[in-house]
Write a protein that holds these residues in place. Structure first.
Motif, PDB file in Angstrom:
ATOM      1  N   LEU A   1      44.930  43.960  38.570  1.00 29.12           N
ATOM      2  CA  LEU A   1      43.554  44.386  38.295  1.00 29.12           C
ATOM      3  C   LEU A   1      42.585  43.994  39.401  1.00 29.12           C
ATOM      4  CD1 LEU A   1      43.332  43.528  34.488  1.00 29.12           C
ATOM      5  CD2 LEU A   1      43.803  45.743  35.557  1.00 29.12           C
ATOM      6  N   GLN A   2      42.903  42.918  40.138  1.00 23.22           N
ATOM      7  CA  GLN A   2      42.088  42.467  41.269  1.00 23.22           C
ATOM      8  C   GLN A   2      40.622  42.284  40.892  1.00 23.22           C
ATOM      9  OE1 GLN A   2      42.757  44.866  44.754  1.00 23.22           O
ATOM     10  NE2 GLN A   2      44.961  44.627  44.687  1.00 23.22           N
ATOM     11  N   VAL A   3      40.382  41.620  39.760  1.00 24.87           N
ATOM     12  CA  VAL A   3      39.004  41.390  39.319  1.00 24.87           C
ATOM     13  C   VAL A   3      38.530  39.982  39.654  1.00 24.87           C
ATOM     14  CG1 VAL A   3      39.114  43.085  37.465  1.00 24.87           C
ATOM     15  CG2 VAL A   3      39.822  40.722  37.008  1.00 24.87           C
ATOM     16  N   SER A   4      39.439  39.091  40.031  1.00 22.51           N
ATOM     17  CA  SER A   4      39.075  37.720  40.368  1.00 22.51           C
ATOM     18  C   SER A   4      38.827  37.583  41.863  1.00 22.51           C
ATOM     19  CB  SER A   4      40.180  36.745  39.944  1.00 22.51           C
ATOM     20  OG  SER A   4      40.368  36.771  38.540  1.00 22.51           O
ATOM     21  N   VAL A   5      38.061  36.559  42.223  1.00 20.61           N
ATOM     22  CA  VAL A   5      37.772  36.298  43.628  1.00 20.61           C
ATOM     23  C   VAL A   5      39.060  35.889  44.343  1.00 20.61           C
ATOM     24  CG1 VAL A   5      36.489  34.827  45.234  1.00 20.61           C
ATOM     25  CG2 VAL A   5      35.407  35.610  43.122  1.00 20.61           C
ATOM     26  N   PRO A   6      39.418  36.535  45.456  1.00 17.57           N
ATOM     27  CA  PRO A   6      40.656  36.184  46.155  1.00 17.57           C
ATOM     28  C   PRO A   6      40.573  34.819  46.829  1.00 17.57           C
ATOM     29  CG  PRO A   6      39.421  37.798  47.425  1.00 17.57           C
ATOM     30  CD  PRO A   6      38.713  37.654  46.107  1.00 17.57           C
ATOM     31  N   LEU A   7      41.721  34.187  46.948  1.00 20.27           N
ATOM     32  CA  LEU A   7      41.836  32.885  47.603  1.00 20.27           C
ATOM     33  C   LEU A   7      42.569  33.063  48.929  1.00 20.27           C
ATOM     34  CD1 LEU A   7      41.814  29.744  47.705  1.00 20.27           C
ATOM     35  CD2 LEU A   7      43.911  29.790  46.310  1.00 20.27           C
ATOM     36  N   PHE A   8      41.965  32.554  49.997  1.00 24.18           N
ATOM     37  CA  PHE A   8      42.597  32.564  51.312  1.00 24.18           C
ATOM     38  C   PHE A   8      42.944  31.127  51.697  1.00 24.18           C
ATOM     39  CE2 PHE A   8      40.439  36.577  51.290  1.00 24.18           C
ATOM     40  CZ  PHE A   8      41.144  37.409  52.151  1.00 24.18           C
ATOM     41  N   LEU A   9      44.223  30.845  51.901  1.00 27.21           N
ATOM     42  CA  LEU A   9      44.671  29.520  52.306  1.00 27.21           C
ATOM     43  C   LEU A   9      45.140  29.555  53.757  1.00 27.21           C
ATOM     44  CD1 LEU A   9      46.667  28.258  49.168  1.00 27.21           C
ATOM     45  CD2 LEU A   9      44.331  27.699  49.849  1.00 27.21           C
ATOM     46  N   ILE A  10      44.635  28.602  54.537  1.00 35.89           N
ATOM     47  CA  ILE A  10      44.944  28.532  55.956  1.00 35.89           C
ATOM     48  C   ILE A  10      46.154  27.626  56.173  1.00 35.89           C
ATOM     49  CG2 ILE A  10      43.966  28.171  58.250  1.00 35.89           C
ATOM     50  CD1 ILE A  10      42.486  30.208  56.390  1.00 35.89           C
ATOM     51  N   HIS A  11      46.940  27.939  57.179  1.00 37.66           N
ATOM     52  CA  HIS A  11      48.189  27.234  57.446  1.00 37.66           C
ATOM     53  C   HIS A  11      48.005  25.726  57.643  1.00 37.66           C
ATOM     54  CE1 HIS A  11      47.221  26.615  61.719  1.00 37.66           C
ATOM     55  NE2 HIS A  11      46.769  27.849  61.733  1.00 37.66           N
TER      56      HIS A  11
END
Length: 258
Positions: A14-24
């Motif tokens: 559904l992609q309704v939540s805020v995406p999380l970006f994790l850095i290496h």
């Protein structure tokens, strides 16, 4: 791991939540982030694009952050995001959030720092990585293992050299030009390992990993997660770690801290 960057690790239909970006991490890889259980949102990982060729980032964390901001904008223009990272990744995410603070296309609603010590404390204690502490899989080819260790050593040096961002002083008037050009840091949650790494067994873990020494009021909440710095992703620890990360994201997404 190598190909598209950022890499989509988890994708919600559904992609309704805020995406999380994790850095290496300091080793340059995002392999550990595949260990998480369902986070209920899109999860992206950004790996070190210079891992394979061993090219060094001469501009350190600042140079990496600028490059990774461009990567995020390529896949998430005009969106709200949560930034974060384990170890060195947390510092890169902090610098990225500072770059994006006055950006009108990407809104960083919060920052998640996973077990990273306040850089001046790393320098003061002259902390160095101990290979014996690292849970490097025996399945990792020798050449790749050597690259990871090399990058971790370089990451430690980069953390020591890193000049932390300067943010607006909250006591200033909101109408001042300085306040406009120097935004306040995003709400930040620190996920801190409960145990010291084996080589420092018996050493006390500093309160908030010394982030309370930072002149900016950065860390709002601390979650303790099981294990030490290099074992938090182990099978025995990952469920509790996933739960803490999922709760942290929900708090930030819903603007329940600030």
């Amino acid at each position: 791991m190598f190909g598209d960057n950022p890499v989509i690790i988890q994708q919600e239909r559904l992609q309704v939540s805020v995406p999380l970006f994790l850095i290496h991490d300091g080793g340059g890889t995002i392999t550990s982030y595949y260990s998480f259980g369902n986070l209920g949102r899109d999860l992206y990982g950004i790996y070190n694009p210079r891992f394979q060729d061993n090219e060094k980032w001469t501009g350190g964390i600042g140079e990496m952050a600028k490059e990774y901001v461009k990567m995020i904008k390529s896949v998430s223009p005009g969106n709200k995001i949560i930034l974060g990272g384990w170890s060195l990744g947390g510092l890169i995410a902090l610098e990225m959030s500072h770059i994006l603070a006055n950006d009108f296309t990407v809104d960083v609603v919060g920052l998640i720092m996973i077990d990273i010590i306040y850089p001046p404390a790393i320098t003061a204690a002259n902390l160095q990585p101990d290979i014996r502490d690292m849970n490097l899989s025996r399945d990792i080819p020798t050449k790749q293992r050597q690259k990871i260790i090399k990058h971790i050593k370089e990451a430690t040096a980069s953390a020591k050299d890193y000049k932390l961002p300067t943010w607006a002083n909250e006591s200033r008037s909101d109408s001042s030009l300085d306040s406009i050009s120097m935004a306040s840091p995003p709400p930040t949650i620190l996920l801190q390992a409960k145990e010291p790494v084996p080589s420092r067994k018996g050493s006390p873990i500093p309160h908030m990993l010394c982030w309370d020494m930072y002149e900016a009021d950065l860390v709002k909440i601390v979650y303790e997660i099981p294990g030490h710095h290099f074992s938090i992703f182990d099978t025995i620890n990952i469920d509790e770690f996933t739960t803490s990360l999922r709760e942290a994201c929900t708090l930030l997404e819903n603007e329940l801290i600030g």
